[in-house]
Every structure is written in C-alpha cells, then in structure tokens.
Scaffold this active site. Structure first.
Site, PDB file in Angstrom:
ATOM      1  CD  GLU A   1      -2.993  -1.013   2.287  1.00 46.64           C
ATOM      2  OE1 GLU A   1      -2.954  -0.039   3.062  1.00 46.64           O
ATOM      3  OE2 GLU A   1      -3.906  -1.850   2.310  1.00 46.64           O
TER       4      GLU A   1
ATOM      5  CD  GLU B   1      -3.465  -5.827   4.139  1.00 52.08           C
ATOM      6  OE1 GLU B   1      -4.278  -4.953   4.496  1.00 52.08           O
ATOM      7  OE2 GLU B   1      -2.245  -5.685   4.205  1.00 52.08           O
TER       8      GLU B   1
HETATM    9  C1  FCB Z   1      -4.311  -2.025   5.568  1.00 49.73           C
HETATM   10  C2  FCB Z   1      -2.918  -2.338   6.061  1.00 49.73           C
HETATM   11  C3  FCB Z   1      -2.866  -3.374   7.143  1.00 49.73           C
HETATM   12  C4  FCB Z   1      -4.020  -3.241   8.114  1.00 49.73           C
HETATM   13  C5  FCB Z   1      -5.330  -3.128   7.389  1.00 49.73           C
HETATM   14  C6  FCB Z   1      -6.524  -3.029   8.281  1.00 49.73           C
HETATM   15  O1  FCB Z   1      -4.339  -0.740   5.053  1.00 49.73           O
HETATM   16  O2  FCB Z   1      -2.117  -2.791   4.998  1.00 49.73           O
HETATM   17  O3  FCB Z   1      -1.613  -3.295   7.769  1.00 49.73           O
HETATM   18  O4  FCB Z   1      -3.798  -2.207   8.977  1.00 49.73           O
HETATM   19  O5  FCB Z   1      -5.301  -2.029   6.535  1.00 49.73           O
END
Ligand code: FCB
Length: 456
Positions: A167, A353
């Site tokens: 990210e 994620e």
């Molecule tokens: C993302 C991050 C991760 C976590 C999630 C909830 O932005 O990559 O580390 O904090 O959000």
C-alpha cells in the site's frame, strides 16, 4: 456458497499480518528503531497511546502462532520483514540475528506445508533513513533495493512469493499528507515526492531480485478503492475521476503502464511540477511483475464539493458505517478485480488483504461471536469468486488478519483478527470467523496435496 471444484489447483488460501503490528520485541537482538516506533511514542499520535512495543509478542511466540495457522487450515501465510531488524540503521552492516529470525519463520512455515509470502516493506522505514529525509529522499529507493537484495539472498531459496511494497498510497498519503501515520508529515509536495520514491524503490527492488536470479514470483500490493460518481451530473463525474486519480490511478498507471496519468500534472499544478521524475524512472517503476496484489477495503461514491477548492470532491457518507467509518460493500472487490484485469494487466491477481474491524469481546462462554466478520469474509470470497468465474485470473485470497494486532493509529482497539488476542496474557482465542474460515478451507481442500485437487 458452493465451493466444489471452483478454485484452480494451487489457489492460495492464506492469512496476512505485518511485522510492526504483531512482532513486539522492538529492542531485541539488535533491531533498530523504525518510524513507527518513533511515531507511536509521540503523544497523541495513536489512540490511547498504544505502541507496537509488545504487540502480539509474535517474535517470541512465532512457533505456536504457526501451529495456529495449521489449525486454521491455510496453505499460505503473508507476513512482512522488518527492515530495521535486518539493517538496524537501514543500510550498512547486516544484523544477522534479525535475518535469522525470518529464516526460522520461513523454515517453520515450510515444515508445516504453508507457503510463505514475504512483504518487504509494510510501512516500517528504519528511523535512521527518516533522519536523512525518508521517502522524500531519492536515496531511500536505493537503500530499499539493497535491503531487498539482502533479504532475498538469505531467504530466496525458500520463498515462492515476494511483495515489494504494501500500500504505497498509505505510506505516501496517510504518512505525508494526512499525517495520521508515520512519519506524521502534512505536506502535499512531500507526499507526492514520497509516492514517486516509493514506486521507484519498488521498481529497483524488482530489478535487484531479478538480477539476483529470483526463483519466486515478484509482485506489489496496492490498496485500491472502487470509485463511482454519486450522480450522472458532469461535476460529480469529474469529482469521481479526480478521486480515482488520487486513490488508484496515481499508483496503477506508473506500476502497470509506466506513466503517470494524463490528468496528474493538472491535478498537482501548484503543488509540484514532478521534478523528482528522472529519465528512466518510469521504466524502472514499470518493471515486469509475476503477479499483482490487491488490498480491498473501501468503495466510494464521489460528488463535487465546491467547499473543498483543492480537490473539489466529497465522499457520500455510508448509510451503515462500520467502526472504521467505511461500509461493507463486497461488490467493490469484484469491481476492482475486474478493473485491474480489464484495464491494466493480464497478470494473475491475489487479494492480499481484506477484512473488517470490530470491537470484539470474549463472552461469558469464552466465545467471540463476530458474526459480522463471518458475513464479511463469506461475501467477499463470494465477490472475488464471481470475478474469477467471469474470467479474472485470481489465484489467491488472504484475509486481514490472522490475529488481532496493532492497528496503526487506531491502536489495539480496532480488532481485525480471526484469532482474538488477549493482550494481558497473550492468549489467542479463535473467533467465530476463524471457525468459519477453517471449515471453508476444509471444504475447498486448501491443504490437500495438489494431486488430490486436480482430480475432477
Ligand atoms: C491495511 C494495512 C494493514 C491493516 C489493514 C486493516 O491498510 O495494509 O496493515 O492495517 O489495513
């Protein structure tokens, strides 16, 4: 939801974490401080003054944590390496003890038949590099490439999946524009400069791994949002386009097309003239990849907002916000997977994620009934599967997160885990979502040998 024979052989069913969020042991075995150590100790920076000093104590409990991954039934695990464990000042002498920790972790995963996916940078820049400008300093990209090479030379024979950055949007904009994350800077020119140097680090990191003969697959993870206009009105359509530039295209276009979007210079007019872009940078940033990681959390409807003269957009507030202020919209995951596949790349995609924060608690029966999270995972797996069935080359899915952890500026209050962490005792307790995911993983045969999966 029917799981029978839907997923291709070798589909990665995993869980994700990041170093600073779970490891603790911040001053152990030669680890140097990172910008998150500094930032989390700054009064007012993190809710209730929480820090990652101890976190989930995973540095000491990694073996039993890996056993929990087996109990959960994943076939892969995404974690990050802390740069300042390997290079305490970001460059120079290697701290072998730090590197050895990750060697043990990788071996421990392989012994358990779990495929490691390593994120090289999940936001924890060594403080010593911040002291000389951090991501605003172009040299940091070269330091990252050196670090990537060191980690790869140590673990490369055993790690099949690499991610350079997690990210870069958050590193650049939440860290340097909003100032809600480390290093806590609020300056747009610095933020856009940092963005470019982060992407350059990615490209140089990929080149280093290739030059070192990487045998694993190399990718990057972007957090992408699904953006649409709140109405057909011309000004709302334009507002959505600007928001999409800011949240998505500033990252997707350089990485996958080797150029900043056409409207980027006009958008940043008066902020920066992109002087930081040197000849050849975009070619480097566009280095060929083997797969592409998508983190999905947000879907936005944008409308024009003249009260904001700089950006001119507002996000329509969600009807049913979660505790993070965002809404649960699984269709957004399907939309962005389609978008990346339709508009940007034929690379295999992995959802690296997605997840939901809740104020989980242990009930008197010692259960954690996170029904909302079960719904979240079910609906997001369904959405990703629909995209896959439409033809998107999806090859993996990693819920965030394996266990509750240090949720950056929210501290420990926001729980994202499938395992509840009792921070007083460090006990891990499976939530309903862990039970649900475990049964799902059994249904899809996540841990069955590939040959078994191939049987029709
Ligand atoms: C993302 C991050 C991760 C976590 C999630 C909830 O932005 O990559 O580390 O904090 O959000």
């Amino acid at each position: 939801m029917n799981s029978e024979n839907t997923y291709p052989p070798g589909f990665l069913w995993g869980a994700a974490t990041a170093a600073y969020q779970i490891e603790g042991a911040v001053a152990e075995d030669g680890r140097g401080p990172s910008i998150w150590d500094t930032f989390s100790h700054r009064p007012g920076a993190v809710l209730r003054g929480d820090t990652g000093d101890i976190a989930c104590d995973h540095y000491h409990r990694w073996e039993s944590d890996l056993d929990l991954l087996v109990e959960l039934g994943v076939n892969s695990y995404r974690f990050s390496v802390a740069w300042s464990r390997v290079l305490p000042t970001g460059a120079g002498a290697v701290n072998q003890a730090g590197l050895d920790f990750y060697g043990r972790l990788v071996d421990g995963l392989l012994e358990r038949d779990i495929t490691p996916m390593v994120t090289l940078y999940h936001w924890d820049l060594p403080q010593a590099l911040q002291d000389v400008g951090g991501w605003a300093n172009r040299d940091t990209a070269d330091r990252f490439a050196d670090y990537a090479g060191i980690v790869h030379r140590s673990l490369g024979d055993r790690v099949p999946y690499w991610l350079t950055l997690n990210e870069p949007y958050c590193s650049a904009f939440v860290g340097h524009l909003e100032g809600r994350h480390a290093p806590g800077i609020r300056d747009e020119a610095t933020a856009v400069t940092a963005l470019h140097h982060l992407l350059l680090a990615h490209g140089k990191g990929v080149q280093t791994l290739r030059a070192d003969g990487v045998s694993g697959q190399v990718g990057i993870t972007l957090n992408l949002t699904s953006v649409r206009a709140g109405s057909d009105a011309q000004e709302d359509v334009e507002a959505a386009r600007r928001l999409d530039l800011f949240e998505n295209r500033m990252f997707l276009d350089p990485v996958l097309r080797g150029q900043y979007p056409d409207d980027a210079r006009a958008f940043y007019d008066g902020v920066t003239g992109f002087e930081f872009v040197h000849d050849g940078d975009l070619e480097t940033i566009n280095a060929p990849l083997d797969y592409f990681g998508v983190n999905y959390y947000e879907r936005h409807a944008a409308v024009a907002d003249p009260r904001d003269p700089v950006r001119g957009w507002a996000k329509v507030p969600p009807a049913e916000p979660t505790i993070s202020g965002i809404s649960v919209e699984p269709v957004g995951l399907k939309e962005i997977l389609h978008r990346v596949a339709d508009e940007y790349t034929t690379l295999p995609l992995i959802v690296t994620e997605t997840g939901q924060a809740l104020f989980d608690y242990v009930d008197p029966e010692r259960e954690i009934n996170d029904a909302e999270r079960v719904h979240f995972y079910r609906s997001h797996i369904e959405a990703a599967t629909e995209a896959m069935n439409d033809g998107v080359d999806l090859v993996g899915f990693f819920p965030w997160s394996f266990m509750d952890n240090f949720e950056w500026a929210w501290g420990y209050g926001h729980r994202f885990g499938m395992y509840f962490v009792d921070y007083a005792t460090q006990e891990r307790i499976p939530k309903q979502s862990a039970h649900w995911y475990a049964s799902w993983l059994r249904q899809v045969g996540a841990r069955e040998p590939l040959s078994a999966l191939q049987v029709p």
